[in-house]
Design an enzyme around this catalytic site. Structure first.
Site, short mmCIF file in Angstrom:
data_model
loop_
_atom_site.label_atom_id
_atom_site.label_comp_id
_atom_site.label_asym_id
_atom_site.label_seq_id
_atom_site.Cartn_x
_atom_site.Cartn_y
_atom_site.Cartn_z
N CYS A 80 0.73 -1.10 -0.03
CA CYS A 80 0.26 -0.05 0.28
C CYS A 80 0.63 0.87 0.34
O CYS A 80 1.64 1.69 -1.19
CB CYS A 80 -1.21 0.17 0.81
SG CYS A 80 -2.52 1.21 0.96
N HIS A 183 -3.35 -4.55 -0.17
CA HIS A 183 -2.76 -5.33 1.95
C HIS A 183 -3.62 -6.91 1.49
O HIS A 183 -4.78 -7.10 1.95
CB HIS A 183 -3.69 -4.40 2.60
CG HIS A 183 -4.21 -3.34 2.97
ND1 HIS A 183 -3.20 -2.90 3.47
CD2 HIS A 183 -4.97 -2.03 2.64
CE1 HIS A 183 -3.34 -1.56 4.10
NE2 HIS A 183 -4.39 -1.24 2.63
N GLU A 185 -2.81 -8.58 4.37
CA GLU A 185 -2.76 -9.33 5.69
C GLU A 185 -4.54 -9.00 5.83
O GLU A 185 -5.16 -8.88 6.88
CB GLU A 185 -2.33 -8.07 6.61
CG GLU A 185 -2.72 -7.06 6.66
CD GLU A 185 -2.67 -5.55 5.72
OE1 GLU A 185 -2.49 -4.64 5.47
OE2 GLU A 185 -1.94 -5.97 5.08
#
Length: 201
Positions: A80, A183, A185
């Site tokens: 990001c 992202h 995660e």
């Protein structure tokens, strides 16, 4: 394998650390510039404004440490804002110089080109433009994005693109440097697979 998650006060690092725990990989949050060299690989995450991030990196000498780490040939994955900081400059709230590790710049989504809401937020598909170890076991997955700016760079660096009103760069690779706009995660199994692939490179 020692993996460092670079802490420069820009984002929730706990979720990144938790993602590595889910794939049984050891990752530590590191904010001391002198300690970066002790790691085998670095994750360079981030959420927030480009200019603020660069200011903090310079104040803590992490900008120099990041460049030295890359020069050593070890692998880095920018995520990001972390991906955007790898480039030469950004036009977010003015013009700001980046780390300059990859040629290119960061620009805002062009409102005139589409009617989509900005920021680009939510799930979207990544199209692979080149074969990459980062994508092994994946077939153009849906990933989670949150951003108002995107990278513009030479085609030779691009390994993934996404469409939001128009086509933009969502993944890059130059030698030992990887950049990933979504992202991992927050992208469930597909995102965990990206991190797992990065660990294996």
């Amino acid at each position: 394998m020692k993996i460092g998650i670079v802490d420069y006060n820009m984002g929730n690092l706990a979720s990144v650390k938790n993602a590595f725990e889910k794939i049984n990989a050891r990752a530590e949050i590191v904010k001391d510039a002198d300690r970066l060299k002790d790691y085998d690989k670095l994750i360079f995450p981030g959420v927030g404004a480009f200019g603020d991030a660069m200011e903090h990196l310079r104040e803590t000498n992490l900008d120099v440490a990041m460049k030295e780490f890359v020069k050593s040939g070890k692998y880095v994955l920018g995520v990001c804002l972390g991906m955007q900081l790898l480039f030469e400059k950004s036009y977010e709230f003015g013009e700001h110089k980046g780390l300059g590790l990859i040629k290119g710049e960061v620009v805002k989504f062009n409102k005139k080109s589409h009617t989509h809401k900005i920021p680009h937020m939510g799930w979207n598909k990544m199209f692979f433009t080149k074969k990459s170890h980062l994508f092994e076991g994946l077939d153009e997955p849906y990933l989670y994005f949150v951003h108002s700016y995107h990278v513009v760079c030479d085609e030779e660096y691009i390994i993934g693109k996404t469409i939001y009103g128009y086509e933009f760069v969502s993944a890059v690779n130059v030698d030992n440097i990887f950049g990933f706009q979504p992202h991992p995660e927050k992208s469930h199994n597909a995102g965990l697979k990206v991190l797992e692939n990065f660990v294996k490179i």
